[in-house]
Design an enzyme around this catalytic site. Structure first.
Site, mmCIF file in Angstrom:
data_model
loop_
_atom_site.group_PDB
_atom_site.id
_atom_site.type_symbol
_atom_site.label_atom_id
_atom_site.label_comp_id
_atom_site.label_asym_id
_atom_site.label_seq_id
_atom_site.Cartn_x
_atom_site.Cartn_y
_atom_site.Cartn_z
ATOM 1 N N LYS A 83 -12.148 25.367 15.896
ATOM 2 C CA LYS A 83 -10.912 24.895 16.544
ATOM 3 C C LYS A 83 -11.244 24.384 17.943
ATOM 4 C CE LYS A 83 -6.456 26.996 15.343
ATOM 5 N NZ LYS A 83 -5.483 28.043 15.724
HETATM 6 O O1 G3P Z 1 -1.551 29.051 15.160
HETATM 7 C C1 G3P Z 1 -0.905 28.946 16.401
HETATM 8 C C2 G3P Z 1 0.032 30.090 16.553
HETATM 9 O O2 G3P Z 1 -0.667 31.316 16.511
HETATM 10 C C3 G3P Z 1 0.819 29.997 17.836
HETATM 11 O O3 G3P Z 1 2.019 30.625 17.581
HETATM 12 O O4 G3P Z 1 4.181 31.692 18.162
HETATM 13 O O5 G3P Z 1 2.274 31.676 19.832
HETATM 14 O O6 G3P Z 1 3.494 29.552 19.272
HETATM 15 P P1 G3P Z 1 3.053 30.907 18.778
#
Ligand code: G3P
Length: 214
Positions: A83
Site C-alpha cells: 500500500k
Molecule cells: O481501509 C481504510 C479504512 O481502514 C479506513 O477506515 O473508518 O478510518 O475511515 P476509516
C-alpha cells in the site's frame, strides 16, 4: 464483488475467514497500531490465514523509501500487496514496484483524478475512502461511481477497492456500482448478515416446530 476484511487483528481476521465469504485483507498503520504489533510480525501469519491478497502499507513518504520498504514487504509473502499513499512520491513508487511485478494498492484516494493517475502508474488496486468523504458532507459513493466509469472507459486492469466502509449500505452501493472489492471491518460484515425479520422469522419457525414435536 470481492469482500476483504479491513483489519490487522488476528482474532477478527480468523473469525471473518471462518464465514467463508472473505477474499482478502487490508491493513493500514492505524489498524496495525491498534494491535500493538509491527506489521512485519503478523503479516506472514495474516497471509497464511487469508490465502488471498493482503495489503500492508509503507511508512516512508519519499519514493526511494517507499520502494525499499515495498520490496521488503513484498518479499515476505506472495499474497502481500504493497500500500502506497496517493502522493507524487507514491506514484513514483507505484510505477517502480508494479514494473517489478509487485502489486500496489494506492490508498487515501478522495477524488477520481487521483484514481486515474494511480491506474496510469500501474496500481493493482485503488482505495477510495468513502466514509471519510461522507463525514465531511461529500458524496463518497459518487466518487466510486466516477472511478468505475473512468476505468471502464479505458479498460484499466486496476481494481476499485472501496475503503473506509462504515456500514452495509456502503458495501451494497459498491456492489451496485460495480466496484471490484469492498474492504469492511468485521462489524460491517456482521451487519451485512443480519436483519431483524430474519431473527424473528427463525424464532417463529422454531416455535412452530416445537408445537409439532411437543
Ligand atoms: O481501509 C481504510 C479504512 O481502514 C479506513 O477506515 O473508518 O478510518 O475511515 P476509516
Amino acid at each position: 464483488m470481492k469482500i476483504f476484511i479491513d483489519s490487522a487483528d488476528m482474532g477478527e481476521i480468523r473469525e471473518a475467514m471462518s464465514w467463508g465469504i472473505v477474499d482478502g485483507a487490508t491493513t493500514n498503520p492505524s489498524l496495525v497500531a491498534k494491535t500493538g504489533r509491527p506489521v512485519e510480525e503478523s503479516l506472514v501469519e495474516i497471509c497464511e490465514l487469508v490465502k488471498g491478497p493482503v495489503s500492508a502499507e509503507v511508512i516512508a513518504t519519499d519514493a526511494e523509501g517507499m520502494i525499499a520498504e515495498g520490496r521488503k514487504l513484498a518479499a515476505m509473502h506472495e499474497h502481500v500487496v504493497v500500500k502506497c499513499p496517493m502522493t507524487a512520491d507514491g506514484l513514483v513508487a507505484t510505477r517502480c514496484l508494479s514494473e517489478e511485478g509487485t502489486r500496489v494498492n494506492v490508498t487515501l484516494i478522495f477524488q477520481p483524478a487521483q484514481a486515474l493517475l494511480a491506474a496510469k502508474a500501474g496500481a493493482a488496486y485503488v482505495s477510495p475512502f468513502v466514509g471519510r468523504l461522507d463525514d465531511i458532507g461529500e458524496d463518497g459513493m459518487g466518487m466510486v461511481a466516477s472511478i468505475v466509469e473512468i476505468f471502464s472507459n479505458f479498460d484499466f486492469a486496476t481494481e476499485v477497492l472501496v475503503a473506509s466502509v462504515r456500514g452495509s449500505f456502503h458495501a451494497v452501493e459498491a456492489a451496485r456500482i460495480g466496484a471490484d472489492v469492498a474492504t469492511c471491518p468485521g462489524s460491517v460484515i456482521r451487519q451485512m448478515m443480519k436483519h431483524p425479520l430474519t431473527d424473528l422469522g427463525l424464532e417463529r419457525f422454531l416455535a412452530d416446530h416445537r408445537k409439532l414435536t411437543g
